[in-house]
Design a protein around this motif. Sequence first.
Motif, PDB file in Angstrom:
ATOM      1  N   ASP A   6     -27.221 -24.090  39.572  1.00  0.00           N
ATOM      2  CA  ASP A   6     -27.490 -25.140  38.657  1.00  0.00           C
ATOM      3  C   ASP A   6     -28.376 -24.516  37.694  1.00  0.00           C
ATOM      4  OD1 ASP A   6     -27.747 -27.447  37.150  1.00  0.00           O
ATOM      5  OD2 ASP A   6     -27.523 -28.704  38.770  1.00  0.00           O
ATOM      6  N   GLU A   7     -27.964 -23.889  36.648  1.00  0.00           N
ATOM      7  CA  GLU A   7     -28.945 -23.486  35.354  1.00  0.00           C
ATOM      8  C   GLU A   7     -29.720 -24.420  34.602  1.00  0.00           C
ATOM      9  OE1 GLU A   7     -27.381 -20.747  32.637  1.00  0.00           O
ATOM     10  OE2 GLU A   7     -26.370 -19.549  34.391  1.00  0.00           O
ATOM     11  N   ASP A   8     -28.976 -25.669  34.457  1.00  0.00           N
ATOM     12  CA  ASP A   8     -29.837 -26.618  33.695  1.00  0.00           C
ATOM     13  C   ASP A   8     -30.801 -27.159  34.431  1.00  0.00           C
ATOM     14  OD1 ASP A   8     -28.555 -26.466  31.183  1.00  0.00           O
ATOM     15  OD2 ASP A   8     -26.806 -27.631  31.926  1.00  0.00           O
ATOM     16  N   ALA A   9     -30.584 -27.673  35.645  1.00  0.00           N
ATOM     17  CA  ALA A   9     -31.665 -27.954  36.652  1.00  0.00           C
ATOM     18  C   ALA A   9     -32.793 -27.368  36.966  1.00  0.00           C
ATOM     19  CB  ALA A   9     -31.166 -28.602  37.967  1.00  0.00           C
ATOM     20  N   TYR A  10     -32.434 -26.018  36.958  1.00  0.00           N
ATOM     21  CA  TYR A  10     -33.616 -24.767  37.271  1.00  0.00           C
ATOM     22  C   TYR A  10     -34.170 -24.666  36.103  1.00  0.00           C
ATOM     23  CZ  TYR A  10     -35.526 -21.221  39.459  1.00  0.00           C
ATOM     24  OH  TYR A  10     -36.555 -20.386  40.218  1.00  0.00           O
ATOM     25  N   MET A  11     -33.642 -24.814  34.797  1.00  0.00           N
ATOM     26  CA  MET A  11     -34.657 -24.884  33.430  1.00  0.00           C
ATOM     27  C   MET A  11     -35.209 -25.866  33.384  1.00  0.00           C
ATOM     28  SD  MET A  11     -32.197 -22.723  30.832  1.00  0.00           S
ATOM     29  CE  MET A  11     -30.534 -23.903  31.074  1.00  0.00           C
ATOM     30  N   ALA A  12     -34.652 -27.043  33.672  1.00  0.00           N
ATOM     31  CA  ALA A  12     -35.518 -28.482  33.505  1.00  0.00           C
ATOM     32  C   ALA A  12     -36.726 -28.397  34.440  1.00  0.00           C
ATOM     33  CB  ALA A  12     -34.735 -29.588  33.839  1.00  0.00           C
ATOM     34  N   ARG A  49     -39.349 -26.684  32.908  1.00  0.00           N
ATOM     35  CA  ARG A  49     -39.782 -27.309  31.563  1.00  0.00           C
ATOM     36  C   ARG A  49     -39.748 -26.516  30.333  1.00  0.00           C
ATOM     37  NH1 ARG A  49     -44.905 -31.130  33.752  1.00  0.00           N
ATOM     38  NH2 ARG A  49     -43.692 -32.198  35.108  1.00  0.00           N
ATOM     39  N   ASP A 105     -36.295 -26.738  24.149  1.00  0.00           N
ATOM     40  CA  ASP A 105     -34.685 -26.746  23.832  1.00  0.00           C
ATOM     41  C   ASP A 105     -34.448 -25.242  23.220  1.00  0.00           C
ATOM     42  OD1 ASP A 105     -34.607 -29.465  24.472  1.00  0.00           O
ATOM     43  OD2 ASP A 105     -34.896 -29.979  22.637  1.00  0.00           O
ATOM     44  N   ARG A 122     -34.080 -23.006  26.461  1.00  0.00           N
ATOM     45  CA  ARG A 122     -32.758 -23.412  26.977  1.00  0.00           C
ATOM     46  C   ARG A 122     -31.556 -23.051  26.233  1.00  0.00           C
ATOM     47  NH1 ARG A 122     -34.112 -29.381  28.352  1.00  0.00           N
ATOM     48  NH2 ARG A 122     -36.476 -29.037  28.589  1.00  0.00           N
ATOM     49  N   ASP A 123     -31.546 -23.101  25.095  1.00  0.00           N
ATOM     50  CA  ASP A 123     -30.317 -22.757  24.302  1.00  0.00           C
ATOM     51  C   ASP A 123     -30.143 -21.219  24.315  1.00  0.00           C
ATOM     52  OD1 ASP A 123     -29.871 -25.486  23.410  1.00  0.00           O
ATOM     53  OD2 ASP A 123     -30.635 -25.226  21.398  1.00  0.00           O
ATOM     54  N   ARG A 152     -28.781 -20.226  27.762  1.00  0.00           N
ATOM     55  CA  ARG A 152     -27.199 -20.733  27.863  1.00  0.00           C
ATOM     56  C   ARG A 152     -26.269 -19.716  27.091  1.00  0.00           C
ATOM     57  NH1 ARG A 152     -29.292 -26.080  26.638  1.00  0.00           N
ATOM     58  NH2 ARG A 152     -29.749 -27.189  28.479  1.00  0.00           N
TER      59      ARG A 152
END
Length: 118
Positions: A48-54, A57, A60, A63-64, A67
């Motif tokens: 879960d890349e998004d959860a890991y990056m969140a 912190r 944007d 994260r972009d 991704r």
Amino acid sequence: MEQPGYDYHVDIPGTTIFDGRMAMKGYALNKMCYSFNSRENREAFAADEDAYMANYRLSDAQRDAVRARDILGMIEAGGNIYYLAKLAGIFKLSVQDVGGLQTGRTTEEFQDFLNSQA
């Protein structure tokens, strides 16, 4: 402290200089990449890349770039190439792949360039 005759903020067109300002900007991204020393963390990122990056912190822009698998974008967002190498491994990118990206060459062109310097 700056040394006489030394321009600390040298502008090299097309080059992102990793200095103290960039280290601060990229702290979260570099900390996340450092976490990939652990297999469990690499697996958690892959799950879960998004959860890991969140959890780290990331900004944007960071994260972009992650991704998009945009190594140059990660560097521009404060990523240090030594830490990003951990992430590149997860993306199945070799050091030569990253070198090619950094120099605007294909992997094969970068390998040929390296061989021509030997």
